[in-house]
Design an enzyme around this catalytic site. Sequence first.
Site: not given
Length: 140
Positions: A11, A51, A114, A117, A128
């Site tokens: 990320k 998302y 964070n 993913h 995905e």
Amino acid sequence: MAIERTLSIIKPDATKRNLTGKINAKFEEAGLRIVAQKRIHLTKAQVGTFYAVHKERPFYDELCEFMASEPVVVQVLEGESAITRNREVMGATNPSDAAEGTIRAEFAESVGENSVHGSDAPDTAAEEIAYFFAGLELVG
Ligand code: CMP
């Protein structure tokens, strides 16, 4: 145990801090092979589609803004039980709950920022992966 593939995203908080190599080392040390990888800068709309399952959550807009704020590295990890294995290596969503030695314990800044993913199940992993990669780009 079966060989699986899972979708991983490094990320913006991590790409910004130049942590791609350190995070990839964690995957490889855990026996996961990076069989596809590219650095891209997503639009907010592209993040929103990815998302969509979180559309009704209060953090959805913040999540989309964040994921479109800087480049990300999208990748396909392959290995024995890769989906579960990757989630173990990532650690809990909230870094304050993440076990020692996990990516999120070492690198994540907050529950939103964070660092990584990972797909949560075989059906979402397939969806995905297909969102970011064509079959010919997966080189096992
Ligand atoms: P990820 O595994 O990418 O899946 C959805 C993401 O939403 C999750 O990691 C977090 O980064 C983010 N998220 C979950 N809960 C919150 C929250 N309370 N506030 C902001 N972001 C969140």
